[in-house]
Design a protein around this motif. Structure first.
Motif, PDB file in Angstrom:
ATOM      1  N   GLY A 165      27.464 -21.676   1.739  1.00 46.42           N
ATOM      2  CA  GLY A 165      28.651 -21.345   0.950  1.00 46.42           C
ATOM      3  C   GLY A 165      28.366 -21.277  -0.532  1.00 46.42           C
ATOM      4  N   ILE A 166      27.559 -22.198  -1.017  1.00 43.80           N
ATOM      5  CA  ILE A 166      27.196 -22.179  -2.445  1.00 43.80           C
ATOM      6  C   ILE A 166      26.395 -20.922  -2.763  1.00 43.80           C
ATOM      7  CG2 ILE A 166      25.837 -23.356  -4.219  1.00 43.80           C
ATOM      8  CD1 ILE A 166      26.563 -26.012  -2.817  1.00 43.80           C
ATOM      9  N   ALA A 167      25.462 -20.573  -1.869  1.00 39.76           N
ATOM     10  CA  ALA A 167      24.675 -19.347  -2.063  1.00 39.76           C
ATOM     11  C   ALA A 167      25.568 -18.116  -1.998  1.00 39.76           C
ATOM     12  CB  ALA A 167      23.571 -19.268  -1.002  1.00 39.76           C
ATOM     13  N   SER A 185      24.417 -16.119 -14.937  1.00 34.72           N
ATOM     14  CA  SER A 185      24.617 -16.711 -13.616  1.00 34.72           C
ATOM     15  C   SER A 185      25.339 -18.048 -13.648  1.00 34.72           C
ATOM     16  CB  SER A 185      23.271 -16.871 -12.905  1.00 34.72           C
ATOM     17  OG  SER A 185      22.423 -17.733 -13.644  1.00 34.72           O
ATOM     18  N   SER A 186      25.419 -18.658 -14.832  1.00 35.48           N
ATOM     19  CA  SER A 186      26.138 -19.931 -14.937  1.00 35.48           C
ATOM     20  C   SER A 186      27.591 -19.734 -15.370  1.00 35.48           C
ATOM     21  CB  SER A 186      25.425 -20.858 -15.933  1.00 35.48           C
ATOM     22  OG  SER A 186      25.442 -20.298 -17.244  1.00 35.48           O
ATOM     23  N   ASP A 187      27.962 -18.488 -15.666  1.00 35.93           N
ATOM     24  CA  ASP A 187      29.325 -18.189 -16.113  1.00 35.93           C
ATOM     25  C   ASP A 187      30.232 -18.001 -14.897  1.00 35.93           C
ATOM     26  OD1 ASP A 187      31.484 -17.608 -17.679  1.00 35.93           O
ATOM     27  OD2 ASP A 187      30.770 -15.637 -18.339  1.00 35.93           O
ATOM     28  N   VAL A 188      30.363 -19.069 -14.121  1.00 29.81           N
ATOM     29  CA  VAL A 188      31.032 -19.006 -12.829  1.00 29.81           C
ATOM     30  C   VAL A 188      32.527 -18.739 -12.973  1.00 29.81           C
ATOM     31  CG1 VAL A 188      31.589 -20.296 -10.734  1.00 29.81           C
ATOM     32  CG2 VAL A 188      29.314 -20.490 -11.755  1.00 29.81           C
ATOM     33  N   ALA A 189      33.174 -19.413 -13.900  1.00 31.36           N
ATOM     34  CA  ALA A 189      34.630 -19.274 -14.043  1.00 31.36           C
ATOM     35  C   ALA A 189      35.026 -17.847 -14.380  1.00 31.36           C
ATOM     36  CB  ALA A 189      35.141 -20.231 -15.115  1.00 31.36           C
ATOM     37  N   ALA A 204      32.637 -24.807 -14.462  1.00 35.45           N
ATOM     38  CA  ALA A 204      32.615 -24.779 -12.993  1.00 35.45           C
ATOM     39  C   ALA A 204      31.251 -24.337 -12.468  1.00 35.45           C
ATOM     40  CB  ALA A 204      33.698 -23.841 -12.472  1.00 35.45           C
ATOM     41  N   THR A 205      30.906 -24.838 -11.290  1.00 36.66           N
ATOM     42  CA  THR A 205      29.656 -24.477 -10.630  1.00 36.66           C
ATOM     43  C   THR A 205      29.934 -23.549  -9.456  1.00 36.66           C
ATOM     44  OG1 THR A 205      29.780 -26.334  -9.092  1.00 36.66           O
ATOM     45  CG2 THR A 205      28.704 -26.734 -11.229  1.00 36.66           C
ATOM     46  N   PHE A 209      33.355 -22.885  -7.049  1.00 35.22           N
ATOM     47  CA  PHE A 209      33.858 -21.571  -6.654  1.00 35.22           C
ATOM     48  C   PHE A 209      33.965 -21.492  -5.136  1.00 35.22           C
ATOM     49  CE2 PHE A 209      33.005 -16.690  -7.051  1.00 35.22           C
ATOM     50  CZ  PHE A 209      34.310 -16.439  -6.664  1.00 35.22           C
ATOM     51  N   TRP A 210      32.952 -21.996  -4.446  1.00 39.00           N
ATOM     52  CA  TRP A 210      32.970 -21.986  -2.992  1.00 39.00           C
ATOM     53  C   TRP A 210      34.157 -22.781  -2.459  1.00 39.00           C
ATOM     54  CZ3 TRP A 210      32.245 -19.942   1.372  1.00 39.00           C
ATOM     55  CH2 TRP A 210      32.212 -20.690   2.556  1.00 39.00           C
TER      56      TRP A 210
END
Length: 706
Positions: A165-167, A185-189, A204-205, A209-210
């Motif tokens: 799920g994280i992937a 890639s770290s700009d999740v939000a 957020a990580t 998100f998952w």
């Protein structure tokens, strides 16, 4: 090909390119003609006219449909007896029955939905068994009941699902970064917001998100995996998904399907509990070699064993990357982005003229034309645009789309562009179905419709046409100009009189449409003074917003239409704001959540013109929010007859109701294309009159090289 997942199996191929590879190796029980209509007399063949030319269509079987007195329907199948697989062995009805049981297994997780049909006995066969995955997911991470599995299995499952799920979430983030919607890639939000999932903290990580995705889908991992994927399926990312895809018996379950009956070596009957006009399309079942995909020792029809152990499709899945069948070509190998195929000498329509067929991956649309000119490929399928048409013409010495270097084959896209109007958001008072609410939406429809020609022609030129009914013109159910009662969309005023006359100039038509729109606004209860709307009735507004995905830059065939309509409406006191989304997911979220007043999009049409999903009051994608009892009855009546002429008349009546509600403005039918090397391919050997349902692959065995 644009991109292969290497799922070349007739059971598990899902992306279009993989399906094409599989199709080259297979023969199907039933085929279709150039408009997608099933061919039921395949053995002797059926002759049908298309574009004024008669074509004869042959196939692998004859199918006779019988409506029984008890309301059930029987499909009697008789197969040809001369179909051979590429290893020289002959096919019979057991190969078909085997394939059906694979598709209908309770653990089947491919894209074919035969399991959703009303085959007699299917419910009893599928009940009492679920996949270990579904059982574990439903039980939850804190489950303490280990009746069907042990604690170690449960712990391993949730660890595997979490890492996958994280992937999965990170793939979405990376996709958004590549598209320019997020910084890195770290700009999740930011990426999640661009994907229409708001609410994450700035730090957020991917795991956050998952978790948000799982919460949004209430733990429905299957739908989540197919709906939100940015590349890989969630299940593809699990380390040991196959271990959790096996069937677990949890209750009473039948060991055979009573509605599937073998009646001979080359015949069978399939009985459904009710008449469903769409079911016939499910009879396009691949005639797959039981000896290759299954286990012949496990096939014993009389004792309810069908070539594999119920609930265990692992053996079939092992063959996913190496298809085999009775189709025109044999799969040799996939290597470095190329699928290598060789002619099947036993193909029942005759061994293909060209011995070798390769499918080459070319990921960039912009490279497909040059690949044909340089000889990398002989046939390409770039998306049509005016710019690409100019590029093709530049290669030919006569400056035309077809010439000495390249030949262009245009065909209609299996879908159409439209403008949707929400009945719930664009209405007068509280009743979306009232005459006043319909008049309000027709006011906008009248203005949108008159500007279609200029907008579509400027974007597509002569390779797109205006359509007047909410259906792709590629469908056999589409009304034709020559049909009785055919009308141009939104071309009458509030009193039912024609808005336009033959001698009107374009500017005259624009003025006439504006006058007609004022009449509709007035009928809707708006105050109109001196040709200007000055006040809106309760529940309505002087300002509405239309959403379009034109890359934030107006790059869309309907953008000019909206701009012209906005300007025209402003001249009579109505504001139409245009929200041009750079990210298509924002557009989808706007109308799929019911927030949008109006939106611009396109439908991908199915082979059968069934309207339930789009327009029935309980349809899953009824974004128009249309709720009409008569329309519902027509849609259901069309599902309950196999008389195509009658079905077409029912759909015509249904479309007239949709237009009367004013919830959709049909805009254009665009073209797609194949580009062929005139130098290397004998273009006269390609099948003529290509359509979305009949391409060069439909008669690939006839293609010759120069």
């Amino acid at each position: 090909m644009t991109g292969l997942e290497q799922k070349f199996s007739p059971f598990f191929a899902s992306n279009v390119d993989d399906v094409n590879i599989s199709d080259m190796t297979q023969v199907y029980l039933m085929g279709n003609d150039r408009v997608g209509e099933p061919v039921l007399s395949g053995i002797e063949g059926e002759t049908r006219s298309y574009n004024g030319t008669d074509y004869t269509y042959t196939g692998a079987a004859d199918i006779v449909i019988t409506e029984n007195e008890d309301g059930t329907v029987t499909y009697s199948v008789t197969m040809r007896d001369d179909i051979q697989f590429s290893d020289g062995t002959y096919a019979d009805i057991d190969d078909v029955i085997f394939a059906m049981y694979v598709f209908l297994d309770p653990t089947y997780d491919g894209s074919t939905t035969l399991y959703s049909t009303p085959i007699v006995g299917l419910e009893e066969y599928q009940s009492g068994m679920s996949t270990l995955f579904d059982l574990l997911a439903a039980a939850g991470e804190d489950n303490t009941d280990f009746t069907y599995w042990d604690e170690e299995t449960q712990t391993a499952f949730w660890a595997d699902l979490k890492q996958a799920g994280i992937a999965f979430a990170q793939e979405i983030v990376d996709y958004c970064v590549a598209a320019g919607y997020a910084a890195d890639s770290s700009d999740v939000a930011t990426a999640a917001s661009a994907w229409a999932f708001d609410g994450l903290a700035d730090d957020a990580t991917a795991e956050d998100f998952w978790n948000l995705l799982v919460e949004s889908y209430a733990g429905d991992y299957a739908t989540l995996s197919t709906t939100e994927t940015a590349g890989s399926s969630l299940f593809d990312l699990m380390e040991d998904y196959s271990a959790y895809s096996v069937g677990i018996t949890t209750g009473e379950t039948a060991d055979y399907i009573s509605g599937i009956v073998r009646t001979g070596d080359y015949s069978m009957e399939v009985t459904t509990s009710e008449l469903d006009a769409t079911f016939i399309y499910y009879m396009a079942i691949p005639i797959t070699p039981l000896a290759y995909y299954g286990d012949e020792e496990l096939y014993d029809y009389d004792n309810h064993s069908f070539g594999f152990t119920k609930g265990d499709l692992s053996g079939i899945k092992e063959k996913t990357t190496a298809p085999m069948g009775a189709g025109p070509y044999m799969f040799n190998e996939y290597s470095n982005g190329v699928v290598y195929m060789e002619a099947n000498p036993y193909y029942y329509k005759g061994e293909p003229v060209t011995q070798y067929l390769n499918f080459v991956e070319i990921t960039s649309e912009d490279d497909k034309i040059s690949a044909v000119t340089t000889g990398t490929v002989d046939i390409g399928d770039p998306s049509y645009s005016g710019e690409r048409a100019d590029e093709i013409s530049s290669y030919n010495s006569d400056g035309e789309l077809s010439g000495d270097i390249l030949t262009t084959l245009l065909y209609d896209f299996r879908g159409y562009g439209y403008i949707g109007i929400s009945a719930n958001n664009v209405k007068v008072g509280d009743d979306a179905s009232s005459d006043e609410s319909r008049a309000l939406r027709k006011a906008f429809g009248t203005i949108f419709a008159v500007y279609r020609d200029e907008s579509v022609n400027s974007y597509y030129g002569e390779t797109a046409s205006i359509i007047n009914y909410p259906i792709s013109s590629t469908s056999w159910a589409a009304p034709q100009v020559t049909d009785d009662g055919y009308t141009v969309a939104y071309s009458v005023d509030v009193d039912g009189n024609a808005i336009y006359t033959d001698d009107m100039t374009t500017e005259d038509k624009y003025a006439a449409a504006l006058t007609a729109a004022l009449g509709y606004f007035e009928a809707a209860g708006y105050t109109v003074e001196d040709g200007v709307v000055t006040a809106a009735p309760e529940g309505a507004s002087l300002t509405y917003t239309v959403h379009i995905g034109a890359s934030g830059s107006g790059d869309h065939p309907s953008f000019l239409l909206l701009s012209n309509a906005s300007e025209a409406l402003a001249s009579i006191g109505i504001t139409l704001d245009i929200n041009d989304h750079a990210n298509a997911s924002e557009l989808y979220a706007a109308y799929q959540t019911g927030a949008a007043d109006m939106w611009v999009a396109a439908w991908q049409a199915s082979t059968d013109p069934d309207m339930y999903q789009l327009y029935h009051s309980e349809g899953s994608t009824n974004y128009y929010m249309i709720n009409d009892e008569e329309l519902d009855e027509l849609i259901m009546a069309a599902r309950q007859t196999t008389d195509q002429t009658f079905r077409k008349s029912l759909y015509k009546s249904a479309m007239e109701i949709i237009m009367d509600w004013g919830v959709e403005v049909p805009v254009y039918q665009r073209s797609e294309m194949f580009v062929v090397s005139t130098e290397r391919v004998n273009v006269d050997s390609l099948t003529p009159d290509m359509t979305p349902y009949w391409s060069w692959m439909s008669e690939v065995e006839t293609i010759e090289m120069n």
